[in-house]
Scaffold this active site. Structure first.
Site, PDB file in Angstrom:
ATOM      1  N   GLU A  96      54.415 -38.131  21.669  1.00  0.00           N
ATOM      2  CA  GLU A  96      53.377 -38.961  21.044  1.00  0.00           C
ATOM      3  C   GLU A  96      53.283 -38.692  19.545  1.00  0.00           C
ATOM      4  OE1 GLU A  96      50.718 -37.537  24.184  1.00  0.00           O
ATOM      5  OE2 GLU A  96      50.189 -39.624  24.537  1.00  0.00           O
TER       6      GLU A  96
ATOM      7  N   GLY B 118      52.614 -34.729  24.444  1.00  0.00           N
ATOM      8  CA  GLY B 118      52.012 -34.873  23.126  1.00  0.00           C
ATOM      9  C   GLY B 118      53.027 -34.757  21.993  1.00  0.00           C
TER      10      GLY B 118
ATOM     11  N   GLU C 133      53.440 -36.230  31.772  1.00  0.00           N
ATOM     12  CA  GLU C 133      52.041 -35.912  32.106  1.00  0.00           C
ATOM     13  C   GLU C 133      51.716 -36.149  33.581  1.00  0.00           C
ATOM     14  OE1 GLU C 133      52.986 -37.490  29.344  1.00  0.00           O
ATOM     15  OE2 GLU C 133      51.815 -36.794  27.634  1.00  0.00           O
TER      16      GLU C 133
ATOM     17  N   ALA D  22      51.082 -31.161  24.483  1.00  0.00           N
ATOM     18  CA  ALA D  22      49.801 -30.514  24.235  1.00  0.00           C
ATOM     19  C   ALA D  22      49.788 -29.220  25.041  1.00  0.00           C
ATOM     20  CB  ALA D  22      48.659 -31.432  24.637  1.00  0.00           C
TER      21      ALA D  22
HETATM   22  C1  HXC Z   1      51.676 -24.555  26.790  1.00  0.00           C
HETATM   23  C2  HXC Z   1      53.960 -24.254  26.895  1.00  0.00           C
HETATM   24  C3  HXC Z   1      54.170 -25.649  26.935  1.00  0.00           C
HETATM   25  C4  HXC Z   1      53.019 -26.502  26.875  1.00  0.00           C
HETATM   26  C5  HXC Z   1      56.087 -24.657  27.038  1.00  0.00           C
HETATM   27  N1  HXC Z   1      55.167 -23.687  26.960  1.00  0.00           N
HETATM   28  N2  HXC Z   1      55.508 -25.873  27.018  1.00  0.00           N
HETATM   29  N3  HXC Z   1      52.724 -23.713  26.823  1.00  0.00           N
HETATM   30  N4  HXC Z   1      51.806 -25.915  26.809  1.00  0.00           N
HETATM   31  N5  HXC Z   1      53.105 -27.841  26.848  1.00  0.00           N
HETATM   32  C6  HXC Z   1      55.401 -22.243  26.948  1.00  0.00           C
HETATM   33  C7  HXC Z   1      55.761 -21.721  28.324  1.00  0.00           C
HETATM   34  O1  HXC Z   1      54.601 -21.532  29.100  1.00  0.00           O
HETATM   35  C8  HXC Z   1      56.453 -20.429  27.977  1.00  0.00           C
HETATM   36  O2  HXC Z   1      55.480 -19.466  27.669  1.00  0.00           O
HETATM   37  C9  HXC Z   1      57.185 -20.769  26.681  1.00  0.00           C
HETATM   38  O3  HXC Z   1      56.518 -21.920  26.150  1.00  0.00           O
HETATM   39  C10 HXC Z   1      58.648 -21.122  26.925  1.00  0.00           C
HETATM   40  O4  HXC Z   1      58.693 -22.149  27.894  1.00  0.00           O
HETATM   41  P1  HXC Z   1      59.572 -22.032  29.240  1.00  0.00           P
HETATM   42  O5  HXC Z   1      58.959 -22.948  30.229  1.00  0.00           O
HETATM   43  O6  HXC Z   1      59.758 -20.619  29.637  1.00  0.00           O
HETATM   44  O7  HXC Z   1      60.970 -22.603  28.721  1.00  0.00           O
HETATM   45  P2  HXC Z   1      62.056 -23.405  29.568  1.00  0.00           P
HETATM   46  O8  HXC Z   1      62.248 -22.791  30.916  1.00  0.00           O
HETATM   47  O9  HXC Z   1      63.242 -23.521  28.663  1.00  0.00           O
HETATM   48  O10 HXC Z   1      61.426 -24.869  29.802  1.00  0.00           O
HETATM   49  C11 HXC Z   1      61.173 -25.672  28.689  1.00  0.00           C
HETATM   50  C12 HXC Z   1      60.309 -26.890  29.135  1.00  0.00           C
HETATM   51  C13 HXC Z   1      59.050 -26.357  29.857  1.00  0.00           C
HETATM   52  C14 HXC Z   1      61.098 -27.792  30.066  1.00  0.00           C
HETATM   53  C15 HXC Z   1      59.942 -27.652  27.877  1.00  0.00           C
HETATM   54  O11 HXC Z   1      58.417 -25.366  29.033  1.00  0.00           O
HETATM   55  C16 HXC Z   1      58.040 -27.423  30.155  1.00  0.00           C
HETATM   56  O12 HXC Z   1      58.179 -28.209  31.102  1.00  0.00           O
HETATM   57  N6  HXC Z   1      56.943 -27.450  29.387  1.00  0.00           N
HETATM   58  C17 HXC Z   1      55.844 -28.357  29.625  1.00  0.00           C
HETATM   59  C18 HXC Z   1      56.216 -29.739  29.173  1.00  0.00           C
HETATM   60  C19 HXC Z   1      55.108 -30.731  29.471  1.00  0.00           C
HETATM   61  O13 HXC Z   1      54.722 -30.922  30.626  1.00  0.00           O
HETATM   62  N7  HXC Z   1      54.563 -31.329  28.406  1.00  0.00           N
HETATM   63  C20 HXC Z   1      53.443 -32.256  28.527  1.00  0.00           C
HETATM   64  C21 HXC Z   1      52.121 -31.522  28.471  1.00  0.00           C
HETATM   65  S1  HXC Z   1      50.784 -32.607  28.745  1.00  0.00           S
HETATM   66  P3  HXC Z   1      55.599 -17.954  28.209  1.00  0.00           P
HETATM   67  O14 HXC Z   1      54.335 -17.321  27.733  1.00  0.00           O
HETATM   68  O15 HXC Z   1      55.728 -18.046  29.689  1.00  0.00           O
HETATM   69  O16 HXC Z   1      56.837 -17.422  27.525  1.00  0.00           O
HETATM   70  C22 HXC Z   1      50.526 -33.369  27.260  1.00  0.00           C
HETATM   71  C23 HXC Z   1      49.352 -34.297  27.192  1.00  0.00           C
HETATM   72  C24 HXC Z   1      49.171 -34.866  25.810  1.00  0.00           C
HETATM   73  O17 HXC Z   1      51.262 -33.183  26.360  1.00  0.00           O
HETATM   74  C25 HXC Z   1      47.830 -35.563  25.668  1.00  0.00           C
HETATM   75  C26 HXC Z   1      46.676 -34.652  25.512  1.00  0.00           C
HETATM   76  C27 HXC Z   1      45.381 -35.362  25.303  1.00  0.00           C
END
Ligand code: HXC
Length: 257
Positions: free
Chosen positions: A114, A111, A134, A66
């Protein structure tokens, strides 16, 4: 690819939905949830639908979760709303009467994982990375991960993944039963083509009944579930498909479904 947040294409009755926000690794924001809901409105009204696959745009991510930027400022009440919207949309995806398959082409986190779990099964490219990270953000899964993950991989492995937040590669995802198959990224499209042809070659009502028997049966005790299967088996003999399928076998020809 266009600016649509969800791209739609179709072959042999198999609809492919592509989550299209590659710059944010296809992270699910509210607008994307709305776009997915709009696609579901159309899919639910399509009598000729044979199956659905869902994948991510680009070669790096299926869905990286998400949208963290959007969630950062949410109040508890807004977070509940956001989660409810996601849950309801994924429930509709899961409840489509045809097989729904995740083609996981890279990061499949939070997400995104999920979303894959709401599909009937998943296949992954060998660069795919899975996880429910998360807890590292100070929250827990909110689109069904704490419930669908243990049902898919068992409670011990699910607890490992949702409390450590560790990420696993495609091979480990295969070993624990999170995905059915792993293949090179370039082969996912050929997989979708094969799947489309396989589903198009089967009795469409039979495919729907088979899905219904598995899904509805899992919510029931074994005796009730076996009775459900018996009812759906008998129902198949009340339509045209059974006669066509069995006659085609006896006549040594392909059935015309
Ligand atoms: C918003 C995201 C994102 C996310 C990546 N991006 N994941 N933006 N939400 N979940 C964006 C980054 O900010 C970045 O934007 C661009 O995508 C590229 O990502 P990078 O981090 O630069 O790439 P990389 O270094 O290759 O790392 C990839 C990654 C990392 C390991 C996947 O992006 C990451 O850890 N993302 C978050 C993963 C996560 O925690 N997911 C769970 C979210 S909580 P810019 O603008 O800087 O280029 C969730 C809850 C669900 O999902 C339930 C809700 C009710």
């Amino acid at each position: 690819m266009s600016d649509n947040l969800i791209e739609r294409s179709e072959r042999h009755g198999l609809v492919c939905l592509t989550v299209n926000r590659p710059k944010a690794l296809n992270a699910l924001n509210s607008a994307l949830l709305d776009a997915l809901a709009a696609e579901l409105d159309a899919l639910e009204a399509e009598p000729g639908l044979r199956g659905v696959v869902i994948t991510g745009a680009g070669d790096k991510a299926f869905v990286a979760g998400a949208d963290i930027t959007e969630m950062r400022e949410l109040s508890a009440a807004q977070a509940r709303d956001f989660a409810q919207r996601g849950l309801a949309t994924l429930k509709r995806l899961e409840a489509l009467p045809v097989p729904v398959v995740a083609l996981v082409n890279g990061f499949c986190l939070g997400g995104g994982c999920e979303l894959a779990l709401a599909c009937d099964w998943a296949v992954a490219s060998d660069n795919a990375i899975f996880g429910q990270p998360e807890v590292a953000l100070g929250v827990i899964p909110g689109f069904g991960g704490t419930q669908r993950l243990p049902r898919r991989v068992g409670p011990a492995m699910a607890l490992d993944l949702v409390t450590t937040g560790r990420k696993i590669d495609a091979q480990e995802a295969l070993r624990i039963g999170l995905v059915n198959q792993v293949m090179p990224l370039a082969e996912l499209d050929a997989y979708a083509e094969r799947l489309a042809k396989q589903l198009a070659g089967n009795g469409p009502q039979a495919v729907r009944s088979a899905k219904q028997a598995v899904h509805d049966g899992l919510d029931q005790d074994l005796d009730s579930a076996l009775a459900l299967e018996a009812g759906l088996f008998a129902l198949a003999f009340a339509g045209d498909e059974q006669r066509e399928g069995m006659s085609a076998f006896v006549d040594k020809r392909k059935p015309n479904f």
